[in-house]
Design an enzyme around this catalytic site. Structure first.
Site, PDB file in Angstrom:
ATOM      1  N   TYR A   1      -1.264 -11.973  -3.386  1.00 61.82           N
ATOM      2  CA  TYR A   1      -1.551 -10.536  -3.453  1.00 61.82           C
ATOM      3  C   TYR A   1      -0.278  -9.743  -3.788  1.00 61.82           C
ATOM      4  O   TYR A   1      -0.296  -8.839  -4.627  1.00 61.82           O
ATOM      5  CB  TYR A   1      -2.135 -10.051  -2.122  1.00 61.82           C
TER       6      TYR A   1
ATOM      7  N   LEU B   1      -0.425   1.316   4.063  1.00 64.85           N
ATOM      8  CA  LEU B   1      -1.589   0.766   4.751  1.00 64.85           C
ATOM      9  C   LEU B   1      -2.558   1.918   5.007  1.00 64.85           C
ATOM     10  O   LEU B   1      -2.217   2.883   5.684  1.00 64.85           O
ATOM     11  CB  LEU B   1      -1.145   0.109   6.061  1.00 64.85           C
TER      12      LEU B   1
ATOM     13  N   LYS C   1       0.065  -7.539  -7.218  1.00 68.91           N
ATOM     14  CA  LYS C   1       0.231  -6.078  -7.242  1.00 68.91           C
ATOM     15  C   LYS C   1       1.568  -5.668  -7.844  1.00 68.91           C
ATOM     16  O   LYS C   1       1.667  -4.636  -8.515  1.00 68.91           O
ATOM     17  CB  LYS C   1       0.093  -5.503  -5.825  1.00 68.91           C
TER      18      LYS C   1
END
Length: 341
Positions: free
Chosen positions: A171, A203, A175
């Site tokens: 991930y 987050l 990204k």
């Protein structure tokens, strides 16, 4: 700031961030081309069709991130494109060897679709702060501050940061590489005048339009949830970023729309209203929610205090409405509403 209504495209429209973004865009009177991986998925289709103002303003398109050429149709005639979709779990039967390859191919194809359309003024990419670690290249520690100049080093010196589960490394690489690639279209040589904005979001917490507590919301309150994977994710973010950048779903969507409505804007803008330690998060839960058994947090080593030095979005005039306390409280309200707490 520009005025008037536009035709826009939102990829991955049934996701946590994207569905809330679509709702806000419709409320502001914009026409939305929303992409879904499968138009036969009744729950995702009905979620979007049930949004206020969707009648006559919302058009659904089937487009799969693993078939990036699918997006041409949806982008055609749009003035702004929000690329929110991202592959989370790799499809081993695809032509790509991992999620990074799939995400890169999709980003490239969507950017080229924007250029080909001839109508798209700006591409706004929903990035992640996992791309913006202030860890030094040799893995020896953190720089003094985290801001838009920070890029997560993609090398073996950071192997100790990643949990055993390959998802976290995949991930992060996905990204980081995708964001860099998308930004490359913000110059005349690649993008033909296309303005490109990336928003590496912290987050994300808050409520949801979906039928279950969002994964990121569960991670926000992992210290009081009986969810081992969520707690691993929280510890991973702390190892990678030094502290936890938090942002409310409402602020995330407003930041995307702010970047659309600005007369001219391009480049990278970190998106988080708070940057706090695990100890501060645990203390908040212990103080305000004594009914829960809160995981105790101890700093394992004396670290210099890394500063959140990103002010670019606010310098442009954006104002965050939610602080860390409000974000964590809204995550708890959402989890309670869903029956997870």
């Amino acid at each position: 700031m520009r005025e008037g209504c536009s035709k826009v495209c939102v990829t991955g429209a049934s996701g946590y961030i994207a569905s809330s973004l679509v709702k806000k865009l419709l409320a502001k009177g914009h026409s939305v081309h929303a992409t879904l991986r499968d138009l036969k998925n009744e729950s995702k289709v009905s979620l979007l069709k049930s949004l206020p103002q969707s009648e006559g303003k919302l058009v659904l398109f089937e487009a799969d991130i693993y078939n990036p050429n699918d997006f041409d149709h949806a982008i055609e005639g749009c003035e702004f494109v929000f690329h929110v979709a991202t592959p989370m779990i790799h499809d081993p039967g695809s032509q790509y060897k991992n999620t990074s390859e799939a995400a890169m191919a999709a980003s490239k194809s969507i950017a080229l679709s924007c250029v080909r359309a001839g109508t798209v003024k700006r591409l706004i990419y929903t990035a992640s702060v996992v791309s913006a670690s202030s860890l030094k290249e040799d893995g020896s520690g953190f720089k003094d501050a985290m801001d838009e100049t920070c890029w997560t080093p993609l090398n073996d010196s950071l192997a100790y940061v990643y949990p055993d589960d390959p998802f976290y490394k995949d991930y992060t690489y996905s990204k980081t590489l995708s964001e860099k690639h998308v930004l490359s279209y913000g110059n005349d040589e690649n993008g033909g005048g296309l303005e490109v904005v990336t928003l590496p979001c912290g987050l994300v917490g808050g409520d949801t339009l979906q039928s279950s507590t969002p994964v990121s919301g569960v991670v926000c309150i992992a210290q009081i949830m009986q969810d081992a994977r969520a707690y691993i994710s929280l510890k991973f973010l702390k190892k990678l970023l030094g502290k936890i950048p938090l942002v409310h779903i409402d602020d995330v969507c407003e930041a995307h729309i702010f970047c659309m409505e600005s007369t001219s804007i391009s480049g990278r803008f970190l998106c988080a209203s708070s940057y706090i330690s695990l100890e501060e998060m645990a203390n908040h839960f212990a103080l305000h929610y004594p009914e829960f058994n809160v995981k105790q947090e101890y700093e394992d080593e004396l670290k210099k205090d890394i500063k959140w030095a990103s002010t670019k979005l606010c310098d442009k005039g954006f104002v965050y409405k939610y602080d860390a306390k409000m974000i964590l409280d809204d995550c708890i309200k959402c989890a309670r509403r869903m029956g997870d707490l």
